[in-house]
Design a protein around this motif. Structure first.
Motif, mmCIF file in Angstrom:
data_model
loop_
_atom_site.group_PDB
_atom_site.id
_atom_site.type_symbol
_atom_site.label_atom_id
_atom_site.label_comp_id
_atom_site.label_asym_id
_atom_site.label_seq_id
_atom_site.Cartn_x
_atom_site.Cartn_y
_atom_site.Cartn_z
ATOM 1 N N LEU A 293 0.815 -1.205 0.000
ATOM 2 C CA LEU A 293 0.000 0.000 0.000
ATOM 3 C C LEU A 293 0.850 1.256 0.000
ATOM 4 N N SER A 294 1.963 1.244 0.701
ATOM 5 C CA SER A 294 2.867 2.391 0.749
ATOM 6 C C SER A 294 4.273 1.887 0.481
ATOM 7 N N PRO A 295 4.802 2.116 -0.712
ATOM 8 C CA PRO A 295 6.117 1.553 -1.034
ATOM 9 C C PRO A 295 7.259 2.124 -0.209
ATOM 10 N N ASP A 296 7.076 3.302 0.414
ATOM 11 C CA ASP A 296 8.156 3.903 1.186
ATOM 12 C C ASP A 296 8.006 3.687 2.683
ATOM 13 N N ARG A 297 7.042 2.876 3.093
ATOM 14 C CA ARG A 297 6.854 2.624 4.516
ATOM 15 C C ARG A 297 6.141 1.287 4.695
ATOM 16 N N GLY A 298 6.215 0.764 5.906
ATOM 17 C CA GLY A 298 5.560 -0.507 6.190
ATOM 18 C C GLY A 298 5.410 -0.710 7.685
ATOM 19 N N MET A 299 4.455 -1.539 8.034
ATOM 20 C CA MET A 299 4.217 -1.848 9.437
ATOM 21 C C MET A 299 3.917 -3.335 9.561
ATOM 22 N N VAL A 300 4.499 -3.955 10.597
ATOM 23 C CA VAL A 300 4.290 -5.361 10.863
ATOM 24 C C VAL A 300 3.904 -5.515 12.329
ATOM 25 N N PHE A 301 2.918 -6.357 12.576
ATOM 26 C CA PHE A 301 2.500 -6.644 13.945
ATOM 27 C C PHE A 301 2.222 -8.136 14.059
ATOM 28 N N ARG A 302 2.767 -8.761 15.095
ATOM 29 C CA ARG A 302 2.515 -10.180 15.343
ATOM 30 C C ARG A 302 2.248 -10.386 16.829
ATOM 31 N N PHE A 303 1.272 -11.228 17.097
ATOM 32 C CA PHE A 303 0.971 -11.593 18.478
ATOM 33 C C PHE A 303 0.724 -13.089 18.517
#
Length: 794
Positions: A603-613
């Motif tokens: 969605l945003s080639p210059d940024r990213g977010m990852v979350f795992r639980f």
């Protein structure tokens, strides 16, 4: 006078008459000669009662007459004889051909090409003889053909050019033998690898040459030019690189991007190429007003507009638009609206550099999928390809879905090429989808060596097959040894269990350690099963069950006073003594992991977010009884024209014993590698007498990183980094004392370290050299100022 004049006039008339007769004779003579020279060839005809064939040894008379197209008794013109001659030449069987009419007899004299006795390749080192033999058309024990041999030489040269050796030359040579045989030799001069000495760009303003080189498949030649294959020049790769440049710019809002040219200039020595890409960037556009409208009766536009992930003010991205359209059309299908399509209508505002986007719900054509034809797959089963389609025969035809299915087929990694096209079917409302694939090897056998500051030097052996038996299943077998550890694993994954987007994974493992960062040995053997499925566009849930047996053994303690004897009462930690005495305990646990990764959708080639639980619940049988929970989060952003990457990572975990169960050292956390500047098992509760690390029931770490170029050419693969790590391992229950009975510190004592990194994108993998300095520590911690790791994505 009169008589004299009359005589003169008569003489003049007689002379003119003579000249006229001479000109007439000359004209007739010339005309006759011309008629003889320019008479059409077909004017003369031949009739033969007999055809005599001379010189043939291997080719029979009937075959020769067949190629010549001549029948006995047939009347032929000169043109017919020429056609017969050409037919024999085109047969490729004869070195010379001669056709001689002799009265009522036609003589055909031929000299046959020799038979190829042996085919040799001389001068080849980079390509083996058996590989070259597959390329050529000339064969042993067949008739030699000069044209085929020349074509073979060209094919061999092309094979070398595909490997970056454009200076390679191939010359076919004949060695004549007795009995009408020849040896055919291809003399090969391989030449040097033609490397790409420089990759440059013209017209780029928004992004540097360094950043654009990272986008391309083609790479410049660097320090390890003998090992890296992507720095060799392959002309066909330039078109792929041009498309990758276009996609890169389009994903960042440059809708007018044009890669106008990709030129390659070969050095005079033909051992280097200078490649230049000409670019017209245009301006960057951002999303303006986002609206959703409906042109279909009974369809609420607001309900579909709620699915939009497009936000005003962010750079335009076609992928974001496609993903939003897919969500809207999927909602229409779930509601039974089969022929509702979403039409993106874009209004360009050049004044402020925005694009107004309208998602219009319209009624599409009533067209159905008649069938899906799959060709080219010899190993992969049809069902593996067919399940990449969300529609089947008889379903409504959706062009966008077909394009997405093609992308999913290519993403499998099973095919070197995959083309998906639609064509008219048997009726006006029917469409046939053609799938043409070209398979490629999907298995790998690896042998390697590894090094780690904790594990030491190790040997790795692995086998992986991503398309096991053509069923699309992934099989993996791995054995890894270190200086004081050995691990082995076996796993198989079915990515489409029960024909759905449901991944089933089965695995087994056996790990042993021999005094690895401790003065005891461990053994861990077990098996696990897991089911994984999507719960959202960029989120996934895994459910699992595992059964394992964990053993702590050979705990002797430490000879603290140096007398050569270990005193069980004063030189062994009581906690480890008690845990090792529990022998092998079984752990039966169920668990789950929820993951959310925005990098999946791009969605945003210059940024990213990852979350795992994740959580694991031990106690469903077995000896261990606890709840283990871990959370991981990452935020990443590229700045300064995407040259610098900023990254923040947070990790934390807790293990909570149940029913009076006491956790063991094999279950607790140690923070290994999570805080740089410290050894493995280097932080957390520790017996200061024996030096044993006990681990903790809790850990929390925050890491902050910045990766950036250091001014060296991009082809060297070297960049720099800065980092700061803060965290701790703490928390043990019960009476935790050292070997002398003194309490051990199990409190939350934060540690902090800073450092610099050198990152190297080496042929064996991305390596990270960390130089660290601990800023905050405890006296009993074990520091490490340098470590070498393989960089992995979070």
């Amino acid at each position: 006078m009169h008589d004299t004049a009359g005589a003169a006039a008569k003489a003049s008339r007689d002379g003119a008459s003579v000249r006229k007769r001479l000109l007439t004779v000359l004209f007739l003579s010339t005309a006759t000669a011309s008629a003889t020279v320019f008479m059409p060839a077909f004017a003369q005809q031949y009739a033969f009662n007999q055809v005599v064939i001379e010189g043939n040894q291997l080719v029979d008379n009937a075959t020769i007459l067949g190629f010549a197209g001549i029948r006995r008794g047939e009347t032929l013109t000169q043109g017919g004889l020429n056609d017969a001659y050409q037919g024999l030449v085109r047969s490729g069987l004869f070195e010379t051909v001669e056709i001689v009419p002799q009265g009522n007899q036609l003589v055909i004299r031929v000299k046959e090409y020799p038979i190829v006795n042996v085919i040799n390749f001389e001068g080849n080192k980079r390509l083996k003889d058996e590989d070259l033999a597959k390329i050529i058309q000339s064969k042993q024990r067949r008739v030699y053909s000069p044209s085929v041999a020349e074509a073979d030489a060209a094919a061999i040269a092309e094979a070398y050019q595909a490997r970056g050796r454009i200076a390679a030359t191939v010359t076919p040579k004949l060695i004549r033998r007795s009995g009408g045989r020849v040896d055919l030799a291809f003399e090969i001069t391989e030449g040097r690898v033609t490397e790409i000495e420089r990759l440059s760009f013209v017209g780029n303003r928004a992004f540097s040459d360094r950043r654009l080189r990272q986008v391309l498949q083609t790479k410049q030649a660097g320090l390890l030019r003998t090992l890296i294959q992507r720095d060799t020049f392959v002309a066909e790769r330039l078109e792929v690189d041009k498309q990758m440049l276009r996609d890169f710019y389009l994903a960042r809002g440059y809708i007018d991007i044009q890669v106008t040219d990709a030129s390659a200039e070969v050095a005079r020595e033909r051992d280097a190429v200078f490649v230049s890409f000409s670019i017209r960037e245009g301006r960057q556009y951002r999303f303006g007003n986002i609206t959703t409208t409906s042109e279909v009766n009974g369809v609420d536009a607001a309900e579909y507009g709620a699915l939009s992930r497009v936000r005003s003010g962010v750079p335009y991205s076609p992928l974001v638009v496609e993903n939003t359209i897919a969500r809207m059309e999927n909602l229409a299908l779930r509601k039974g609206l089969n022929f509702v399509r979403v039409d993106p209508r874009i209004t360009r505002n050049d004044r402020d550099g925005t694009l107004d986007l309208e998602f219009a719900l319209v009624r599409g054509d009533r067209v159905f999928v008649e069938r899906i034809d799959i060709e080219g797959n010899t190993t992969t089963l049809d069902q593996v390809i067919r399940r990449q389609f969300r529609s089947a025969e008889g379903d409504p035809f959706n062009p966008r879905e077909v394009r997405q299915s093609a992308e999913r087929i290519r993403a499998l990694g099973f095919f070197s090429d995959a083309q998906v096209d639609a064509r008219p079917g048997s009726a006006a409302d029917q469409v046939i989808v053609d799938v043409n694939v070209e398979e490629q090897p999907t298995g790998s056998l690896s042998f390697g060596a590894s090094y780690g500051a904790d594990a030491g030097v190790g040997v790795n052996i692995g086998f992986a097959e991503s398309n096991f038996l053509g069923r699309g299943q992934a099989l993996s077998v791995a054995i890894a040894t270190g200086s004081d550890s050995t691990s082995s694993s076996l796993s198989i994954t079915e990515p489409a269990f029960l024909g759905r987007d449901l991944s089933l994974s089965l695995g087994a493992f056996y790990n042993i350690t021999d005094q690895k960062n401790a003065i005891y040995d461990t053994a861990n053997v077990g098996a696990r099963a897991a089911l994984s499925f999507p719960v959202g566009e960029v989120s996934r849930l895994e459910l699992r069950y595992g059964l394992s047996k964990n053993t702590i053994k050979n705990y002797q303690g430490k000879d603290v006073n140096g007398d050569g004897v270990i005193d069980p009462a004063t030189e062994r930690n009581p906690t480890l003594v008690a845990e090792s005495a529990r022998d092998g305990e079984f752990t039966s646990a169920i668990g789950y992991t929820y993951s959310y990764d925005t990098r999946i959708g791009g969605l945003s080639p210059d940024r990213g977010m990852v979350f795992r639980f994740s959580q694991d619940f031990a106690g469903l049988g077995g000896d261990a009884k606890y709840i283990s929970s871990e959370v991981q989060a990452l935020g990443e952003r590229k700045i300064l024209s995407e040259e610098v990457t900023l990254r923040a990572i947070f990790e934390a975990g807790t293990i909570s014993p149940l029913g009076g169960y006491g956790t063991r050292v094999t279950e607790r956390f140690f923070g290994n590698g999570k805080i740089r500047g410290f050894e493995g098992n280097g932080i957390g509760p520790r017996d200061q007498v024996t030096g044993d690390a006990l681990g903790g029931n809790f850990y929390a770490v925050a890491r902050f990183e910045a990766d950036f170029p250091i001014g060296l050419p991009e082809e060297y693969g070297l960049s720099g980094g800065l980092f700061m790590d803060v965290g701790s391992v703490w928390g043990l229950k019960g009476n935790i004392v050292d070997a002398l009975g003194a309490p051990i510190d199990t409190g939350f004592n934060p540690r902090a370290a800073v450092g610099v990194s050198v990152l190297w994108d080496a042929p064996i993998g991305p390596l990270r050299f960390n130089f660290s300095k601990a800023l905050k520590k405890e006296d009993y911690d074990k520091e490490r100022s340098f470590d070498l790791t393989i960089s992995t994505q979070f």
